[in-house]
Design an enzyme around this catalytic site. Sequence first.
Site, PDB file in Angstrom:
ATOM      1  CB  SER A 124     -11.219 -38.779  -3.062  1.00  0.00           C
ATOM      2  OG  SER A 124     -11.659 -39.999  -3.603  1.00  0.00           O
ATOM      3  CE1 TYR A 149     -16.490 -37.242  -0.793  1.00  0.00           C
ATOM      4  CE2 TYR A 149     -15.900 -38.837  -2.480  1.00  0.00           C
ATOM      5  CZ  TYR A 149     -15.623 -38.187  -1.296  1.00  0.00           C
ATOM      6  OH  TYR A 149     -14.463 -38.465  -0.623  1.00  0.00           O
ATOM      7  CE  LYS A 153     -13.586 -34.955  -0.261  1.00  0.00           C
ATOM      8  NZ  LYS A 153     -13.076 -34.409   0.980  1.00  0.00           N
TER       9      LYS A 153
HETATM   10  P1  NAD Z   1     -16.134 -39.561   8.285  1.00  0.00           P
HETATM   11  O1  NAD Z   1     -17.520 -39.213   7.880  1.00  0.00           O
HETATM   12  O2  NAD Z   1     -15.934 -40.711   9.184  1.00  0.00           O
HETATM   13  O3  NAD Z   1     -15.413 -38.279   8.930  1.00  0.00           O
HETATM   14  C1  NAD Z   1     -15.744 -36.963   8.583  1.00  0.00           C
HETATM   15  C2  NAD Z   1     -15.996 -36.211   9.877  1.00  0.00           C
HETATM   16  O4  NAD Z   1     -16.314 -34.855   9.568  1.00  0.00           O
HETATM   17  C3  NAD Z   1     -17.163 -36.777  10.686  1.00  0.00           C
HETATM   18  O5  NAD Z   1     -16.750 -36.989  12.013  1.00  0.00           O
HETATM   19  C4  NAD Z   1     -18.248 -35.693  10.588  1.00  0.00           C
HETATM   20  O6  NAD Z   1     -19.038 -35.652  11.773  1.00  0.00           O
HETATM   21  C5  NAD Z   1     -17.402 -34.448  10.371  1.00  0.00           C
HETATM   22  N1  NAD Z   1     -18.046 -33.363   9.626  1.00  0.00           N
HETATM   23  C6  NAD Z   1     -18.743 -33.447   8.472  1.00  0.00           C
HETATM   24  N2  NAD Z   1     -19.149 -32.231   8.085  1.00  0.00           N
HETATM   25  C7  NAD Z   1     -18.685 -31.348   9.003  1.00  0.00           C
HETATM   26  C8  NAD Z   1     -18.775 -29.950   9.149  1.00  0.00           C
HETATM   27  N3  NAD Z   1     -19.440 -29.203   8.262  1.00  0.00           N
HETATM   28  N4  NAD Z   1     -18.197 -29.369  10.215  1.00  0.00           N
HETATM   29  C9  NAD Z   1     -17.527 -30.127  11.133  1.00  0.00           C
HETATM   30  N5  NAD Z   1     -17.434 -31.460  11.054  1.00  0.00           N
HETATM   31  C10 NAD Z   1     -17.996 -32.064   9.994  1.00  0.00           C
HETATM   32  O7  NAD Z   1     -15.290 -39.749   6.938  1.00  0.00           O
HETATM   33  P2  NAD Z   1     -13.806 -40.294   6.729  1.00  0.00           P
HETATM   34  O8  NAD Z   1     -13.918 -41.594   6.037  1.00  0.00           O
HETATM   35  O9  NAD Z   1     -13.057 -40.204   7.976  1.00  0.00           O
HETATM   36  O10 NAD Z   1     -13.283 -39.240   5.665  1.00  0.00           O
HETATM   37  C11 NAD Z   1     -12.550 -38.099   6.037  1.00  0.00           C
HETATM   38  C12 NAD Z   1     -12.266 -37.273   4.793  1.00  0.00           C
HETATM   39  O11 NAD Z   1     -11.558 -38.079   3.853  1.00  0.00           O
HETATM   40  C13 NAD Z   1     -13.523 -36.770   4.089  1.00  0.00           C
HETATM   41  O12 NAD Z   1     -13.256 -35.466   3.604  1.00  0.00           O
HETATM   42  C14 NAD Z   1     -13.666 -37.735   2.932  1.00  0.00           C
HETATM   43  O13 NAD Z   1     -14.349 -37.166   1.850  1.00  0.00           O
HETATM   44  C15 NAD Z   1     -12.224 -38.026   2.598  1.00  0.00           C
HETATM   45  N6  NAD Z   1     -12.060 -39.308   1.924  1.00  0.00           N
HETATM   46  C16 NAD Z   1     -12.550 -40.442   2.513  1.00  0.00           C
HETATM   47  C17 NAD Z   1     -12.416 -41.658   1.864  1.00  0.00           C
HETATM   48  C18 NAD Z   1     -12.969 -42.914   2.488  1.00  0.00           C
HETATM   49  O14 NAD Z   1     -13.132 -43.904   1.804  1.00  0.00           O
HETATM   50  N7  NAD Z   1     -13.256 -42.969   3.776  1.00  0.00           N
HETATM   51  C19 NAD Z   1     -11.777 -41.722   0.618  1.00  0.00           C
HETATM   52  C20 NAD Z   1     -11.271 -40.557   0.051  1.00  0.00           C
HETATM   53  C21 NAD Z   1     -11.417 -39.341   0.713  1.00  0.00           C
HETATM   54  C1  UD1 Z   2     -16.114 -45.295  -3.534  1.00  0.00           C
HETATM   55  C2  UD1 Z   2     -16.626 -44.044  -4.179  1.00  0.00           C
HETATM   56  C3  UD1 Z   2     -15.488 -43.060  -4.344  1.00  0.00           C
HETATM   57  C4  UD1 Z   2     -14.819 -42.810  -3.007  1.00  0.00           C
HETATM   58  C5  UD1 Z   2     -14.338 -44.150  -2.471  1.00  0.00           C
HETATM   59  C6  UD1 Z   2     -13.638 -44.060  -1.159  1.00  0.00           C
HETATM   60  C7  UD1 Z   2     -18.483 -44.819  -5.589  1.00  0.00           C
HETATM   61  C8  UD1 Z   2     -18.995 -44.969  -6.985  1.00  0.00           C
HETATM   62  N1  UD1 Z   2     -17.233 -44.354  -5.466  1.00  0.00           N
HETATM   63  O1  UD1 Z   2     -15.134 -45.857  -4.350  1.00  0.00           O
HETATM   64  O2  UD1 Z   2     -15.976 -41.833  -4.841  1.00  0.00           O
HETATM   65  O3  UD1 Z   2     -13.735 -41.919  -3.142  1.00  0.00           O
HETATM   66  O4  UD1 Z   2     -15.486 -44.992  -2.313  1.00  0.00           O
HETATM   67  O5  UD1 Z   2     -14.545 -44.039  -0.116  1.00  0.00           O
HETATM   68  O6  UD1 Z   2     -19.188 -45.072  -4.617  1.00  0.00           O
HETATM   69  N2  UD1 Z   2     -18.619 -53.250  -4.164  1.00  0.00           N
HETATM   70  C9  UD1 Z   2     -19.438 -54.339  -4.237  1.00  0.00           C
HETATM   71  N3  UD1 Z   2     -20.468 -54.432  -3.338  1.00  0.00           N
HETATM   72  C10 UD1 Z   2     -20.703 -53.488  -2.390  1.00  0.00           C
HETATM   73  C11 UD1 Z   2     -19.854 -52.364  -2.333  1.00  0.00           C
HETATM   74  C12 UD1 Z   2     -18.821 -52.277  -3.256  1.00  0.00           C
HETATM   75  O7  UD1 Z   2     -19.257 -55.223  -5.078  1.00  0.00           O
HETATM   76  O8  UD1 Z   2     -21.662 -53.617  -1.615  1.00  0.00           O
HETATM   77  C13 UD1 Z   2     -17.476 -53.156  -5.113  1.00  0.00           C
HETATM   78  C14 UD1 Z   2     -17.512 -51.952  -6.013  1.00  0.00           C
HETATM   79  O9  UD1 Z   2     -18.213 -52.208  -7.173  1.00  0.00           O
HETATM   80  C15 UD1 Z   2     -16.007 -51.724  -6.238  1.00  0.00           C
HETATM   81  C16 UD1 Z   2     -15.352 -52.196  -4.940  1.00  0.00           C
HETATM   82  O10 UD1 Z   2     -16.310 -53.053  -4.335  1.00  0.00           O
HETATM   83  O11 UD1 Z   2     -15.538 -52.541  -7.287  1.00  0.00           O
HETATM   84  C17 UD1 Z   2     -15.012 -51.067  -3.978  1.00  0.00           C
HETATM   85  O12 UD1 Z   2     -16.191 -50.292  -3.764  1.00  0.00           O
HETATM   86  P1  UD1 Z   2     -16.256 -49.130  -2.666  1.00  0.00           P
HETATM   87  O13 UD1 Z   2     -15.742 -49.638  -1.373  1.00  0.00           O
HETATM   88  O14 UD1 Z   2     -17.625 -48.568  -2.689  1.00  0.00           O
HETATM   89  O15 UD1 Z   2     -15.201 -48.066  -3.172  1.00  0.00           O
HETATM   90  P2  UD1 Z   2     -15.082 -47.368  -4.632  1.00  0.00           P
HETATM   91  O16 UD1 Z   2     -16.206 -47.696  -5.502  1.00  0.00           O
HETATM   92  O17 UD1 Z   2     -13.709 -47.657  -5.128  1.00  0.00           O
END
Ligand code: NAD
Ligand code: UD1
Length: 336
Positions: A124, A149, A153
């Site tokens: 991330s 979190y 990572k």
């Molecule tokens: P998500 O929660 O939708 O998907 C994660 C999946 O992993 C889920 O289906 C959950 O049931 C499964 N899971 C969790 N723990 C597990 C375990 N111990 N064993 C087997 N399955 C397990 O999340 P996502 O948004 O699809 O994110 C996927 C990956 O990308 C995560 O590692 C997350 O940290 C990373 N990531 C997500 C974002 C985002 O904004 N969505 C941003 C940066 C990084």
């Molecule tokens: C968040 C996580 C980050 C993670 C990323 C991707 C935090 C502090 N950081 O990032 O670790 O990798 O998601 O999933 O949570 N906002 C509002 N109102 C809301 C929600 C968000 O104003 O209800 C604003 C936030 O202040 C920010 C922007 O929207 O400026 C994006 O927020 P968000 O979607 O939560 O993502 P990040 O904060 O960038």
Amino acid sequence: MNVLITGGMGYIGSHTCVEMLEAGLTPIIIDNLCNARSEVLNRIEHLTQQRPVFLEGDVRDEAFLDSVFAQYDIDSVIHFAGLKAVGESVRKPLEYYDNNVNGSLVLTRCMRKAGVTSLVFSSSATVYGDPQSVPITEQDPTGATTNPYGTSKYMVERCLMDLVHAEPEWSITLLRYFNPVGAHPSGLMGEDPQGTPNNLMPFIAQVAVGRREKLSIFGDDYQTKDGTGVRDYIHVLDLADGHIAALQQVGAKPGLHIFNLGTGQGSSVLDMVNAFSQASGKSIAYELCPRRPGDIAKCWASTDKAQRELGWKAKRSVTEMTADTWRWQSNNPQGY
Ligand code: NAD
Ligand code: UD1
């Protein structure tokens, strides 16, 4: 090519499975369903006319993983499984380190036993902490994380860097996602957060569909064009395609490969509210609130390295991100 997809029933994993099947790759999904619904599998089948193998289990369960590697001839692994809610990670740090760090260690141990050495890891942009400058390049400093979190990572990144240093036959790819949003354009698959959404786009979508009264905008006094936070929102299908490009371009190349996956464009909170309002034809009620602790003012990716070395570039606009999210949310107001 058989690719083990941990967390493949989740938001990013499920979209990646669809794109993989369409590209002729074979995903084998494992997921413990702690944050996903089994209905996802039906939707993948509906979209691709193929039903991938799904095995319910936990990445921390070594015997389970051993049996998966024994049963299937796996070429590569994409490791999505993990917990991702920042606020929850502050309240439950041990659960986050166990799931995200220990889960990754058990997985790599089982891969090594099975002789599988190609791994793509979901990292991330949070590993960069509060960036000194934008756009952020892959060489910028990492590690100044602000919550368990983000630290989990960063810790996994470090473990994997040390692994490839000690055992250079591994191909380790760290993909640092910026802000994944959007949904499959069919309206059949999208993000389905449980409880109150933490992230901006799902929250806006739930306001538009009438599940929430109004959005709280966290901070209007940042040094940005309109005072609200600026992020690099990337369509989940572009992100999915970035994984396929990574598998194909570097997945068989020993060494450490690190890429930002973003668009290189920053959008403010108000930009996203306005774009969503246009896409949905709904007005999005909001109130201006104090900053959210731990938030940064602005963050967007340098995309040069991914473009140069993976031949990958995000193609979809903010208009498509919001239109696709709205199609998913309005067709599935309560999620799956
Ligand atoms: P998500 O929660 O939708 O998907 C994660 C999946 O992993 C889920 O289906 C959950 O049931 C499964 N899971 C969790 N723990 C597990 C375990 N111990 N064993 C087997 N399955 C397990 O999340 P996502 O948004 O699809 O994110 C996927 C990956 O990308 C995560 O590692 C997350 O940290 C990373 N990531 C997500 C974002 C985002 O904004 N969505 C941003 C940066 C990084
Ligand atoms: C968040 C996580 C980050 C993670 C990323 C991707 C935090 C502090 N950081 O990032 O670790 O990798 O998601 O999933 O949570 N906002 C509002 N109102 C809301 C929600 C968000 O104003 O209800 C604003 C936030 O202040 C920010 C922007 O929207 O400026 C994006 O927020 P968000 O979607 O939560 O993502 P990040 O904060 O960038």
